[in-house]
Write an enzyme that holds these catalytic residues in place. Sequence first.
Site, PDB file in Angstrom:
ATOM      1  N   HIS A  92      43.857  57.212  85.664  1.00 34.15           N
ATOM      2  CA  HIS A  92      43.920  56.153  84.657  1.00 34.15           C
ATOM      3  C   HIS A  92      44.553  54.860  85.148  1.00 34.15           C
ATOM      4  CE1 HIS A  92      43.854  60.060  82.494  1.00 34.15           C
ATOM      5  NE2 HIS A  92      42.964  59.429  81.752  1.00 34.15           N
ATOM      6  N   GLY A 116      52.435  48.678  73.864  1.00 35.74           N
ATOM      7  CA  GLY A 116      51.242  49.451  73.563  1.00 35.74           C
ATOM      8  C   GLY A 116      49.970  48.682  73.853  1.00 35.74           C
ATOM      9  N   ARG A 144      49.245  42.322  75.118  1.00 32.33           N
ATOM     10  CA  ARG A 144      50.659  41.950  75.034  1.00 32.33           C
ATOM     11  C   ARG A 144      51.311  42.100  76.395  1.00 32.33           C
ATOM     12  NH1 ARG A 144      53.538  44.607  70.165  1.00 32.33           N
ATOM     13  NH2 ARG A 144      52.054  43.240  69.111  1.00 32.33           N
ATOM     14  N   ARG A 170      39.873  51.155  82.327  1.00 31.51           N
ATOM     15  CA  ARG A 170      39.675  51.367  80.890  1.00 31.51           C
ATOM     16  C   ARG A 170      40.264  50.228  80.049  1.00 31.51           C
ATOM     17  NH1 ARG A 170      38.736  56.992  79.119  1.00 31.51           N
ATOM     18  NH2 ARG A 170      38.262  58.251  80.958  1.00 31.51           N
ATOM     19  N   ARG A 201      60.028  50.945  76.525  1.00 29.82           N
ATOM     20  CA  ARG A 201      58.970  50.601  75.573  1.00 29.82           C
ATOM     21  C   ARG A 201      59.344  49.316  74.849  1.00 29.82           C
ATOM     22  NH1 ARG A 201      55.356  50.545  71.781  1.00 29.82           N
ATOM     23  NH2 ARG A 201      55.855  50.937  69.592  1.00 29.82           N
ATOM     24  N   ILE A 202      58.426  48.363  74.803  1.00 28.55           N
ATOM     25  CA  ILE A 202      58.587  47.139  74.022  1.00 28.55           C
ATOM     26  C   ILE A 202      57.432  47.092  73.035  1.00 28.55           C
ATOM     27  CG2 ILE A 202      59.963  45.775  75.653  1.00 28.55           C
ATOM     28  CD1 ILE A 202      57.347  44.543  76.687  1.00 28.55           C
ATOM     29  N   GLY A 203      57.745  47.134  71.752  1.00 30.17           N
ATOM     30  CA  GLY A 203      56.663  47.195  70.778  1.00 30.17           C
ATOM     31  C   GLY A 203      57.148  46.851  69.390  1.00 30.17           C
ATOM     32  N   SER A 204      56.256  46.993  68.447  1.00 30.96           N
ATOM     33  CA  SER A 204      56.583  46.701  67.053  1.00 30.96           C
ATOM     34  C   SER A 204      56.863  47.994  66.304  1.00 30.96           C
ATOM     35  CB  SER A 204      55.434  45.940  66.389  1.00 30.96           C
ATOM     36  OG  SER A 204      54.230  46.684  66.477  1.00 30.96           O
ATOM     37  N   GLU A 210      49.978  59.931  55.116  1.00 31.33           N
ATOM     38  CA  GLU A 210      49.801  60.343  53.719  1.00 31.33           C
ATOM     39  C   GLU A 210      50.902  61.319  53.317  1.00 31.33           C
ATOM     40  OE1 GLU A 210      45.865  61.616  52.868  1.00 31.33           O
ATOM     41  OE2 GLU A 210      44.929  59.796  53.657  1.00 31.33           O
ATOM     42  N   GLU A 240      57.542  54.097  64.467  1.00 36.82           N
ATOM     43  CA  GLU A 240      56.553  53.656  65.460  1.00 36.82           C
ATOM     44  C   GLU A 240      55.834  54.900  65.959  1.00 36.82           C
ATOM     45  OE1 GLU A 240      57.631  53.964  69.438  1.00 36.82           O
ATOM     46  OE2 GLU A 240      58.118  55.681  68.163  1.00 36.82           O
ATOM     47  N   MET A 241      55.158  54.835  67.117  1.00 39.09           N
ATOM     48  CA  MET A 241      54.279  55.945  67.469  1.00 39.09           C
ATOM     49  C   MET A 241      54.401  56.458  68.908  1.00 39.09           C
ATOM     50  SD  MET A 241      50.759  54.868  65.465  1.00 39.09           S
ATOM     51  CE  MET A 241      50.020  56.488  65.761  1.00 39.09           C
ATOM     52  N   GLU A 242      55.395  55.998  69.671  1.00 36.32           N
ATOM     53  CA  GLU A 242      55.415  56.382  71.084  1.00 36.32           C
ATOM     54  C   GLU A 242      56.752  56.866  71.644  1.00 36.32           C
ATOM     55  OE1 GLU A 242      51.995  53.944  70.222  1.00 36.32           O
ATOM     56  OE2 GLU A 242      54.056  53.206  70.212  1.00 36.32           O
ATOM     57  N   SER A 246      58.076  44.375  62.649  1.00 38.30           N
ATOM     58  CA  SER A 246      56.967  43.477  62.313  1.00 38.30           C
ATOM     59  C   SER A 246      56.541  43.592  60.855  1.00 38.30           C
ATOM     60  CB  SER A 246      55.761  43.771  63.217  1.00 38.30           C
ATOM     61  OG  SER A 246      55.333  45.114  63.053  1.00 38.30           O
ATOM     62  N   ASP A 247      56.934  44.690  60.203  1.00 34.78           N
ATOM     63  CA  ASP A 247      56.624  44.875  58.788  1.00 34.78           C
ATOM     64  C   ASP A 247      57.653  45.836  58.196  1.00 34.78           C
ATOM     65  OD1 ASP A 247      55.135  47.778  58.698  1.00 34.78           O
ATOM     66  OD2 ASP A 247      54.702  46.698  60.546  1.00 34.78           O
ATOM     67  N   ARG A 287      54.908  35.800  65.644  1.00 34.33           N
ATOM     68  CA  ARG A 287      55.080  37.049  66.383  1.00 34.33           C
ATOM     69  C   ARG A 287      55.536  36.812  67.821  1.00 34.33           C
ATOM     70  NH1 ARG A 287      52.311  42.106  64.654  1.00 34.33           N
ATOM     71  NH2 ARG A 287      52.004  41.888  62.418  1.00 34.33           N
TER      72      ARG A 287
END
Length: 236
Positions: A4, A20, A24, A43, A87-90, A162, A179-181, A203-204, A217
């Site tokens: 990858h 992510g 960015r 990819r 990790r740098i993210g929202s 949900e 977040e997700m990571e 961010s929210d 942003r």
Amino acid sequence: MTIHIGANPGEIAETVLLPGDPYRAKWAAETFLDNPVLVNEVRGMLGFTGMWRGNRVTIHGSGMGMPSLSIYANELIRDYGAKTLIRIGSCGGMQDSVEVRDVILAMTASTLGTPSRGIFRELSFAPCADWSLLHAAARAAEDKGVRTHVGGIYSSDVFYDERPDLNEQMVRHGVLGVEMEAAELYILAARHKCRALAVLTVSDHLLTGAALPSAERETSFGDMVEIALHAAFPGA
């Protein structure tokens, strides 16, 4: 080269920042690094290596979610010798005290499951950040005057959640944001004896519905990148 990542040996720095979004990564590299060089575009996942205040840094996209992050972090660590991964993210805020534009430094990362879950079986492993990175990031944020929160976050394995009952329990137990990571990143760092940290811009907000306007942003995300760089190289 790996499956990858198309970088040649020696083209990835020991310090890697992981947004992510690959675009960015491009923005951060072109904004903060001297002479950034594209080292991966397999990819469409862009990675750049350059210099920051005399220190070599790679900024590489990780994709969305823990399965994607796990692929890139594994290959960066095992095949390219990455030692520090930030990790740098929202993220979405989950406490009344957390506001949009604030920065969260994730001390721990709770989760329902990660790609590493099968290894631990019945054990509920507690993924946490590297203390030296966390401490340096907190000091950098204070020096910059950025509103910052240090504590636990929730790494979700779904975006369209949900489970309002679960979110209620996260809020009840003081989780700062979602977040997700990060949880998988912290687990991999522990496994391979590397350093890891997540520096996140709110961010929210899940409680108030507030969201960071797109025009603002870049400025807010810029604070996050600078904090991450100072955490990695506190003397620079």
